[in-house]
Design an enzyme around this catalytic site. Structure first.
Site, PDB file in Angstrom:
ATOM      1  N   GLU A 121       0.760  -1.126   0.016  1.00 58.66           N
ATOM      2  CA  GLU A 121       0.007   0.106  -0.104  1.00 58.66           C
ATOM      3  C   GLU A 121       0.773   1.359  -0.069  1.00 58.66           C
ATOM      4  OE1 GLU A 121      -0.808  -2.730   1.925  1.00 58.66           O
ATOM      5  OE2 GLU A 121      -2.664  -3.335   1.363  1.00 58.66           O
ATOM      6  N   HIS A 141     -10.730  -4.422  10.584  1.00 52.01           N
ATOM      7  CA  HIS A 141     -11.491  -4.077   9.186  1.00 52.01           C
ATOM      8  C   HIS A 141     -12.629  -3.356   9.527  1.00 52.01           C
ATOM      9  CE1 HIS A 141      -8.594  -7.551   8.334  1.00 52.01           C
ATOM     10  NE2 HIS A 141      -8.818  -7.162   6.919  1.00 52.01           N
TER      11      HIS A 141
END
Lengths: 328, 373
Positions: free
Chosen positions: A60, A129
């Site tokens: 990322e 998450h």
């Protein structure tokens, strides 16, 4: 007017902007051959080829930075984060490079880039998450932060974000991708920084954004049944913030409730309360209330997850509180 | 130093290295006088790297670096007074005094900036190289970073993508052996950075960073490799900084003997002695160059000192680009000269033909993977 799902509205926005401007490319994990982890980029690889729809390694920080570098020399990258939770790894590139490079260069460089992906809870996904991270990005000068609620707003604002010359944090919501709404045909561009008054009433102002709009709308329906009418203000863009829309509504209703999926402490709502108390203090008939996710890490167990979440009942209760109406 | 070098090239090497040296010495002096503040990282000792690179690449190529960034901009031909003014925090600096020592940008010369987070510029270099391939443009990118940045995740993430997509980047590690006060060998399982290229099946080279001619030759070769589409190179230049990490570092973590030994290979006297012995130039010619550079830097200091501080209204500018807002080239703003400013193809003109998935095959007989010397 056609009813389409969020993911399709985003797909249309991407396809239209990529068609219009060859400098636009989409990069991220699973965006190409897999057609997108949430199928937002379905069919785009076949249409635009492997240089414009790029599958990345799970890096990322690396691909966010690659996008920033490409933007500095004139491309217009759209960087998909599989979720904003993973983008925490890329935050250095977003806040240190994308957000600061124009200022550090004294106006020599610009960074037209969109970072987008799902934000907020996904449903039983546990602590790592399920985060709503908009307050983190709204904190930094040099970024615009967009968090729409309806498919039409999502489409119009994503297209405007891609055409904007600044770095944009575009927050979607995992639980919204399948939600449908009417999207007008043809070119749809919505200006960043404009809130949308989704419902009008004179008793209280409900302020929200992104997925919480749907909870606020449900609460507003329930309140209406009891004769309480609210202004439902969907901010759509958190930065730049439509301060005028907020203050206009609060000056009319004299009461405000802010609904935010994320944590209370240092949340976006805290900033909104500050705006209201400093600019509309004399107009208030009650302290502003906030309905937020509880300040705990999200649990997997259903009962624990739900207990930490915003729901329409909590919003109804908060509105009644600012109206000084007893529950039940 | 086998190949014959034209005299003007050798004199350019010397002038450019001496300009950086002199500039940094005067910057140190100004720092001592309180005219420069904050962090200020000097390039003294490493001049041969930036100067060798600059002569080996094309003006259209992109350069990007970390916060030890005065040298790479000066080597490229940045306005000396405006770089000094930036260090002084004056409105006539390249970034209007908003960036300071660590953030020198000269976009007119494709000098894409100094970045203050260790390793933070490395992914950006992959992005500029990606853009070049995307546009089928033969520009390459030179990405400078220090040895310690090779221990950041950004280094590994970027090298992997750059190798996989054959991006035209020279990843140029200026190994000056210390990340601030920590010797590279103390914290690295593999302190020889070039060896790490093997993990990405990337070409690796090493060069004596105190020898400007060797840097020049090696970078020329690497640049041709990148430009021909063969992918990136990891190039490690062994170098040394004679000063501390920044102006606030007394460098007590290394011995006087070590620094003295390294000074014996100082790139500037070394080039001069070689050129004189090879009868390429005379001592008098070098003396004249030194005098000219000293005057240039004196002028730069005077310019910076006499320049106004930025107006307070500048606080609110250069954060977000307003619709229709154009970029003002710094030399146009400060010196009133017209400059060529980067222009890129519009989205309607551009035809993207790059197929990113296949990998460029290794050419016959060419070493795809070369071990460092």
């Amino acid at each position: 007017m056609a009813e389409i799902a969020w993911r399709e509205a985003l797909n249309q926005a991407l396809a239209e902007e990529m068609e219009r401007d060859a400098n636009v490319f989409l990069m991220g994990e699973e965006v190409a051959r897999y057609d997108g982890a949430y199928k937002v980029s379905q069919g785009l690889l076949a249409k635009f080829g492997s240089a414009r729809v790029v599958d990345t390694p799970i890096s990322e920080l690396g691909f966010a930075g690659l996008g920033v570098g490409a933007a500095l020399v004139g491309l217009r990258p759209v960087i998909e984060m599989m979720t904003w939770n993973f983008a925490v790894l890329a935050m250095d590139q977003i806040v240190h490079n994308a957000a600061k490079v124009r200022q550090m260069s004294g106006g020599q460089l610009r960074c037209p880039i969109v970072f987008r992906g799902p934000n907020g809870a996904g449903g039983r996904l546990a602590a790592q998450h399920s985060q709503s991270l908009e307050a983190n990005y709204a904190h930094f000068p040099g970024l615009k932060v967009v968090a729409p609620s309806t498919p039409a707003d999502a489409k119009g604002l994503l297209k405007a974000s891609i055409r904007d010359d600044n770095p944009i944090v575009f927050l979607e919501a995992e639980l919204l991708y399948g939600v449908k709404g009417e999207v007008p045909p043809g070119e749809l561009l919505l200006p960043l920084g404009q809130a949308s008054l989704k419902r009008e009433g004179s008793d209280c102002t409900l302020i929200t954004w992104s997925r919480m709009y749907y909870h606020a709308e449900e609460a507003a329906r329930q309140l209406e049944a009891e004769g309480i009418h609210v202004d439902l203000l969907d901010l759509r863009t958190l930065k730049p913030l439509d301060e005028a829309a907020i203050l206009t509504s609060v000056r009319k209703t004299n009461r405000a409730v802010i609904v935010e999926e994320g944590w209370s402490f240092c949340g976006v709502g805290a900033q909104l309360v500050d705006l209201i108390q400093s600019q509309a203090f004399d107009d208030l008939d009650a302290p502003v209330q906030r309905v937020t996710g509880l300040d705990v890490n999200r649990s997997y167990a259903a009962v624990l997850e739900h207990a930490a979440e915003v729901n329409p009942a909590r919003i109804v209760a908060a509105v009644k509180q600012v109206l000084y109406r007893e529950e039940g | 130093m086998a190949p014959a070098y034209p005299k003007d090239l050798v004199l350019r090497f010397f002038r450019s290295m001496y300009l950086i040296r002199r500039f940094e010495e005067r910057a140190a002096q100004a720092y001592g006088q309180g005219k420069i503040n904050g962090f200020c990282h000097l390039y003294i000792g490493q001049e041969a790297v930036a100067v060798g690179v600059n002569e080996a690449v094309q003006p259209r190529d992109y350069l990007i670096t970390a916060y030890r960034d005065h040298g790479y901009a000066l080597a490229r031909g940045a306005d000396v007074g405006m770089v000094m003014a930036e260090l002084f925090g004056r409105g006539t600096g390249y970034s209007k005094g908003k960036g300071g020592s660590m953030h020198i940008y000269d976009i007119e010369h494709n000098v894409l900036g100094g970045y203050g987070i260790v390793g933070g510029q490395i992914p950006l270099a992959a992005g500029t190289a990606f853009a070049a391939r995307y546009r089928n443009d033969d520009r390459i990118t030179v990405c400078y970073f220090g040895d310690a940045a090779a221990n950041q995740g950004s280094f590994h993430e970027t090298l992997n993508m750059a190798a996989k997509w054959s991006l035209p980047v020279i990843f140029l590690c200026e190994n000056n052996r210390y990340g601030m006060g920590t010797a590279m060998t103390r914290v690295s399982a593999v302190a020889k950075v070039a060896r790490r290229a093997v993990a990405y099946d990337m070409r690796a080279e090493s060069v004596d960073g105190h020898d400007v001619l060797k840097v020049y030759e090696t970078v020329k070769d690497c640049a041709a490799w990148c430009r021909s589409g063969k992918g990136p190179v990891l190039l490690e230049a062994d170098t040394y900084r004679y000063r501390g990490h920044s102006m606030s570092d007394a460098a007590t973590y290394r011995s006087k003997e070590e620094v003295e030994a390294e000074r014996k290979s100082d790139p500037i006297p070394r080039l001069r002695a070689w050129a004189v012995s090879a009868q390429l130039a005379t001592e008098a010619e070098f003396d004249a160059l030194e005098a000219e550079v000293k005057a240039t830097v004196d002028e730069a200091v005077k310019f910076a000192d006499a320049s106004p501080e930025p107006p307070v209204e500048e606080l609110w500018t250069d954060h977000l680009v307003e619709p229709g807002e154009r970029d003002v080239p710094p030399r146009e703003r400060v010196r009133g000269v017209k400059v060529d400013w980067p222009r890129y193809p519009s989205g309607q003109e551009l035809r993207v033909k790059w197929d990113l998935e296949p990998r460029i095959p290794v050419q016959d007989g060419e070493p795809h993977l070369k071990k460092p010397a």
